[in-house]
Design a protein around this motif. Structure first.
Motif, short mmCIF file in Angstrom:
data_model
loop_
_atom_site.label_atom_id
_atom_site.label_comp_id
_atom_site.label_asym_id
_atom_site.label_seq_id
_atom_site.Cartn_x
_atom_site.Cartn_y
_atom_site.Cartn_z
N ARG A 24 44.25 41.93 43.86
CA ARG A 24 44.40 41.70 42.42
C ARG A 24 45.63 42.42 41.86
NH1 ARG A 24 38.65 42.34 43.13
NH2 ARG A 24 37.65 40.36 42.72
N ASP A 72 46.92 38.33 36.87
CA ASP A 72 46.68 38.27 35.43
C ASP A 72 47.63 39.22 34.72
OD1 ASP A 72 45.49 40.75 35.78
OD2 ASP A 72 43.50 40.11 35.18
N SER A 73 47.41 39.39 33.41
CA SER A 73 48.29 40.26 32.63
C SER A 73 47.54 40.81 31.43
CB SER A 73 49.55 39.50 32.18
OG SER A 73 49.22 38.48 31.26
N ASN A 97 51.39 41.84 25.43
CA ASN A 97 50.91 40.76 26.29
C ASN A 97 51.19 39.39 25.69
OD1 ASN A 97 47.79 39.56 27.65
ND2 ASN A 97 49.67 39.85 28.76
N ARG A 143 52.22 33.86 39.65
CA ARG A 143 51.14 32.95 40.06
C ARG A 143 51.73 31.72 40.77
NH1 ARG A 143 48.11 32.56 35.63
NH2 ARG A 143 46.59 34.05 36.39
N HIS A 154 48.14 30.85 27.97
CA HIS A 154 47.89 32.29 28.02
C HIS A 154 47.08 32.73 26.80
CE1 HIS A 154 48.60 36.53 28.73
NE2 HIS A 154 48.98 36.64 27.47
N CYS A 179 47.93 42.89 38.22
CA CYS A 179 47.96 42.72 36.77
C CYS A 179 49.31 43.19 36.24
CB CYS A 179 46.83 43.53 36.13
SG CYS A 179 46.71 43.30 34.33
N GLU A 232 44.76 37.26 43.19
CA GLU A 232 44.48 36.97 41.79
C GLU A 232 45.56 37.62 40.94
OE1 GLU A 232 40.52 37.86 40.39
OE2 GLU A 232 39.70 37.40 42.38
N GLU A 247 53.28 36.98 34.81
CA GLU A 247 52.04 36.42 35.35
C GLU A 247 52.23 34.97 35.78
OE1 GLU A 247 47.50 35.18 33.92
OE2 GLU A 247 48.81 36.24 32.52
#
Length: 163
Positions: free
Chosen positions: A4, A39-40, A12, A24, A69, A6, A37, A20
């Motif tokens: 993972r 995310d942010s 954000n 991705r 997002h 982040c 995985e 992100e």
């Protein structure tokens, strides 16, 4: 078990959702989307629940990335489930390391541009929020350049887990 990652910036809505989305896409292109995985979040909650800045969405879409997002704030409790926390500038790096519950968690925090060998000494991705579109385009270029090195580092970690 997934690896993972982040990405974290201030609110954000600009830099971290851009990172992100780009990362991705790199993970998907590498065929690692079942193992990684992405995310942010932001260091602050000012924009929680908002979409990304329209200029971020525009630059992402113009370059073939997903612009969907929803902003959220990073919480110290997340460290336990994350393998890598990517800060977009030195201020975020310091804030996240202070927030980390343990020295091991603090060691998970890295600057994005530290993965770009061409970045030199300036490892900050400048905040484009108060400027024009050129700042968002520059941000995307920096994110893309660092994403290749980050992907190599993450791939090494994922393959090490599988061994």
């Amino acid at each position: 078990m997934s690896y993972r990652v982040c990405f974290v910036c201030t609110g954000n809505i600009c830099r971290s959702p851009m990172a992100e989305s780009v990362f991705r896409a790199r993970v998907r292109e590498a065929g690692l989307d079942d193992l990684v995985e992405v995310d942010s979040a932001g260091t602050g909650g000012w924009h929680e629940g908002d979409g990304a800045d329209p200029r971020t969405v525009s630059v992402l879409r113009e370059n073939g990335y997903d612009g969907a997002h929803i902003a959220r704030q990073f919480h110290a409790s997340w460290f336990s489930r994350l393998d890598l926390v990517i800060a977009l500038d030195a201020g975020h790096l310091k804030a996240l390391r202070r927030l980390a519950p343990t020295p091991e968690d603090a060691a998970k925090v890295r600057l994005l541009r530290s993965y770009d060998p061409a970045a030199g000494d300036d490892l900050d991705v400048p905040d484009p929020y108060y400027g024009g579109m050129e700042g968002f385009e520059e941000c995307l270029e920096m994110v893309e350049a660092a994403s290749e090195g980050l992907l190599a580092a993450v791939r090494e970690q994922v393959e090490g887990r599988a061994a």
